[in-house]
Design an enzyme around this catalytic site. Structure first.
Site, PDB file in Angstrom:
ATOM      1  N   SER A   1       0.848  -1.193   0.000  1.00 47.14           N
ATOM      2  CA  SER A   1       0.000   0.000   0.000  1.00 47.14           C
ATOM      3  C   SER A   1       0.880   1.238   0.000  1.00 47.14           C
ATOM      4  O   SER A   1       1.970   1.239   0.583  1.00 47.14           O
ATOM      5  CB  SER A   1      -0.924   0.014   1.226  1.00 47.14           C
ATOM      6  N   THR A   2       0.417   2.275  -0.674  1.00 48.35           N
ATOM      7  CA  THR A   2       1.095   3.562  -0.692  1.00 48.35           C
ATOM      8  C   THR A   2       0.080   4.659  -0.407  1.00 48.35           C
ATOM      9  O   THR A   2      -1.106   4.529  -0.743  1.00 48.35           O
ATOM     10  CB  THR A   2       1.761   3.827  -2.049  1.00 48.35           C
TER      11      THR A   2
ATOM     12  N   LYS B   1      -0.241   9.205   0.835  1.00 50.19           N
ATOM     13  CA  LYS B   1       0.392  10.514   0.783  1.00 50.19           C
ATOM     14  C   LYS B   1       1.501  10.651   1.811  1.00 50.19           C
ATOM     15  O   LYS B   1       2.440  11.417   1.605  1.00 50.19           O
ATOM     16  CB  LYS B   1      -0.656  11.605   1.021  1.00 50.19           C
ATOM     17  N   GLU B   2       1.405   9.925   2.892  1.00 51.08           N
ATOM     18  CA  GLU B   2       2.335  10.120   3.987  1.00 51.08           C
ATOM     19  C   GLU B   2       3.207   8.919   4.283  1.00 51.08           C
ATOM     20  O   GLU B   2       4.186   9.042   5.018  1.00 51.08           O
ATOM     21  CB  GLU B   2       1.559  10.481   5.258  1.00 51.08           C
ATOM     22  N   SER B   3       2.926   7.754   3.733  1.00 49.60           N
ATOM     23  CA  SER B   3       3.680   6.560   4.101  1.00 49.60           C
ATOM     24  C   SER B   3       3.605   5.521   3.003  1.00 49.60           C
ATOM     25  O   SER B   3       2.773   5.597   2.098  1.00 49.60           O
ATOM     26  CB  SER B   3       3.149   5.951   5.408  1.00 49.60           C
ATOM     27  N   VAL B   4       4.528   4.548   3.125  1.00 50.70           N
ATOM     28  CA  VAL B   4       4.563   3.361   2.267  1.00 50.70           C
ATOM     29  C   VAL B   4       4.541   2.150   3.186  1.00 50.70           C
ATOM     30  O   VAL B   4       5.295   2.084   4.161  1.00 50.70           O
ATOM     31  CB  VAL B   4       5.825   3.346   1.376  1.00 50.70           C
ATOM     32  N   VAL B   5       3.673   1.182   2.887  1.00 53.50           N
ATOM     33  CA  VAL B   5       3.478   0.017   3.749  1.00 53.50           C
ATOM     34  C   VAL B   5       4.049  -1.215   3.042  1.00 53.50           C
ATOM     35  O   VAL B   5       3.705  -1.490   1.888  1.00 53.50           O
ATOM     36  CB  VAL B   5       1.992  -0.193   4.089  1.00 53.50           C
TER      37      VAL B   5
ATOM     38  N   LYS C   1       5.345   0.202   8.262  1.00 56.51           N
ATOM     39  CA  LYS C   1       4.818   1.482   7.798  1.00 56.51           C
ATOM     40  C   LYS C   1       5.959   2.485   7.808  1.00 56.51           C
ATOM     41  O   LYS C   1       6.422   2.929   8.861  1.00 56.51           O
ATOM     42  CB  LYS C   1       3.670   1.951   8.683  1.00 56.51           C
TER      43      LYS C   1
ATOM     44  N   ASP D   1      -9.506  11.288  10.396  1.00 56.71           N
ATOM     45  CA  ASP D   1      -9.476  10.906   8.972  1.00 56.71           C
ATOM     46  C   ASP D   1     -10.243   9.601   8.785  1.00 56.71           C
ATOM     47  O   ASP D   1      -9.859   8.751   7.984  1.00 56.71           O
ATOM     48  CB  ASP D   1      -8.033  10.757   8.490  1.00 56.71           C
TER      49      ASP D   1
END
Length: 511
Positions: free
Chosen positions: A249-250, A252-256, A276, A392
């Protein structure tokens, strides 16, 4: 036999007439110090032996060969010449047709200024007097600014001279700029062309430096920067992770990333975990500072950190929020390890397949109704037990796994005492109410009813749904009242004695 016959039978030495044998002396005479001093004085007082030059030895055909020293010098000179010829062949074989050559001159026995018999067809070593690739320096203009007299005056503004100077100044460009050698061409660049090329080179250097910095210090989609990659490798080497499988998963704030769990000394590690990785780029976080700089838990630390260390604060904030939610038994990932801006959590899914988001899963009417009640319950638990507002919450951050709803992505979650906490809660209620109403859940409450059910504030609702402005005004007034109370409490003022001075929200019991 007469004396002439004896001389005829005696073989003639090819080295000339033999010198008379020195008189023999006893060992005692040899060891005598007086004899040694006498021989030393004779050597110093005698005439100095002048040796001919090496070139004269080989050039003179009728050289006297009666001296052994002379023969030794001739043989040594011949050996040095053969060695230099062999060395020259090795150098030519080593360099080949390359324009950049390696010189073996330091290994030569006879140097060019000593070797006068070298053939003319051989190129002299390190001879760059006629190098076609050497840039010719333009003629310098004297201090007075012109050369010549009368009609032949040439000033420093001469077009031809300026053109040649600009061409020579192109050698000062960056090495990555391919300007060519201009071999055999008399190039003349005008000032306009030279300035355009110079500006283009500077802009390309700035762009290249910017791209390099962005590549080194930022995480892109499905990729990490070298520092983050090193941290991930250290986790694998330490045994915390068995291996890292890939990006799942990608945002706006992180890449998993998905990984296989290893082991820790103080706690067990799940078989499947996620990493994360918060992006180290600052662009995505500039608009999200209000989620953390106004949070009273991190307000003091936020003001003392540089922008890159703030990103680590985001990972720490999510860890604390997940811990609170886990203590309240809200379905969420378990925190395994925090390392700078990398948060290791348990994986919600099975066999490398992540749990689907609530917006993607197809549920029956009964399951959808069940999911709605679960979301309502977890929102109430977060607000009342955990003292948190998700900020959010939507169908994108809710997962459906094992027949229940799981909450993820709580790095931006704030406390209700946040200056905009109630506004964030109202936005979450709007997202949840809109989603379940579109999915046909008849029991779904309106956004105003859901807000009061979660917050227990009983904000008055108008008769019409269009009365959102008045409802928001009430929320802003509550936020202002709560902020004033928090500031007074922080300044250690007297506690409120009347019911009107009491805060509208319960203070945080965890802190």
């Amino acid at each position: 036999m007469d004396q002439a016959g004896v001389a005829a039978q005696t073989p003639k030495s090819p080295w000339g007439r033999a010198a008379p044998a020195p008189p023999t002396c006893s060992l005692s005479d040899v060891m005598s110090e007086e004899l040694a001093r006498q021989l030393d004085e004779e050597n110093h007082s005698g005439p100095a032996l002048s040796l001919p030059a090496a070139d004269e030895l080989l050039s003179d055909g009728a050289t006297d060969t009666t001296s052994d020293l002379m023969l030794a010098q001739m043989l040594q000179m011949q050996f040095d010449r053969e060695f230099d010829h062999q060395l020259r062949r090795e150098e030519k074989k080593f360099n080949g047709d390359s324009k950049v050559s390696i010189s073996f001159e330091n290994y030569r026995k006879v140097h060019p200024y000593e070797d006068s018999d070298s053939s003319e067809d051989e190129v002299d070593w390190q001879d760059t007097r006629h190098d076609p690739y050497r840039a010719e320096k333009p003629q310098t203009t004297p201090r007075r600014g012109f050369t010549g007299k009368g009609k032949n005056i040439t000033t420093k503004h001469d077009e031809v001279m300026c053109g040649r100077k600009n061409t020579a100044r192109m050698d000062n460009f960056a090495p990555e700029v391919l300007v060519g050698d201009g071999l055999g061409m008399d190039l003349k660049l005008s000032n306009q062309v030279f300035n355009s090329l110079k500006e283009h080179c500077h802009s390309e250097q700035r762009r290249s430096a910017k791209l390099h910095e962005k590549k080194e210090h930022s995480t892109a989609e499905q990729a990490v920067d070298p520092r983050t990659r090193l941290l991930m490798y250290k986790m694998v080497n330490a045994g915390v992770l068995e291996n890292i499988n890939g990006c799942i998963s990608t945002g706006k704030e992180s890449v998993v990333f998905h990984a296989d769990g290893g082991s820790l000394e103080d706690q067990p590690v799940p078989d499947e975990v996620v990493l994360k990785v918060f992006k180290t780029t600052l662009n995505e976080f500039k608009n999200r500072d209000r989620y953390i700089k106004d949070d009273y838990r991190f307000k003091e630390r936020f003001s003392k950190l540089n922008p890159r260390k703030v990103i680590r604060l985001w990972a720490e904030k999510e860890m604390h929020n997940l811990t609170r939610m886990k203590n309240a038994e809200i379905p969420c990932p378990d925190v395994v390890l925090l390392k700078k801006h990398i948060l290791v959590m348990s994986f919600i899914g099975k066999d490398h397949v992540p749990a689907p988001k609530l917006k993607d899963v197809m549920l029956s009417s009964e399951d959808m109704k069940k999911a709605y009640h679960q979301v309502l319950y977890l929102m109430q638990q977060m607000f009342q037990e955990c003292n948190l507002v998700h900020a959010d919450l939507s169908e994108y951050n809710l997962l459906w796994h094992q027949g229940k709803v799981w909450v993820i992505d709580v790095s931006q979650s704030v406390e209700p005492t946040h200056p905009h906490g109630l506004e964030f809660l109202f936005r979450d209620c709007r997202n949840v109410a809109t989603f379940f109403q579109k999915r046909g859940v008849s029991e779904a409450m309106s956004v105003y009813e859901l807000f009061n059910a979660v917050s227990q504030l009983n904000v008055p609702v108008g008769d019409e749904d269009e009365d959102e402005a008045e409802f928001m005004a009430e929320i802003v007034a509550l936020e202002k009242r709560n902020e004033d109370h928090v500031q007074k409490r922080g300044k250690k003022t007297f506690p409120p004695t009347s019911e009107d001075d009491a805060p509208p929200l319960d203070p945080d019991a965890d802190d």
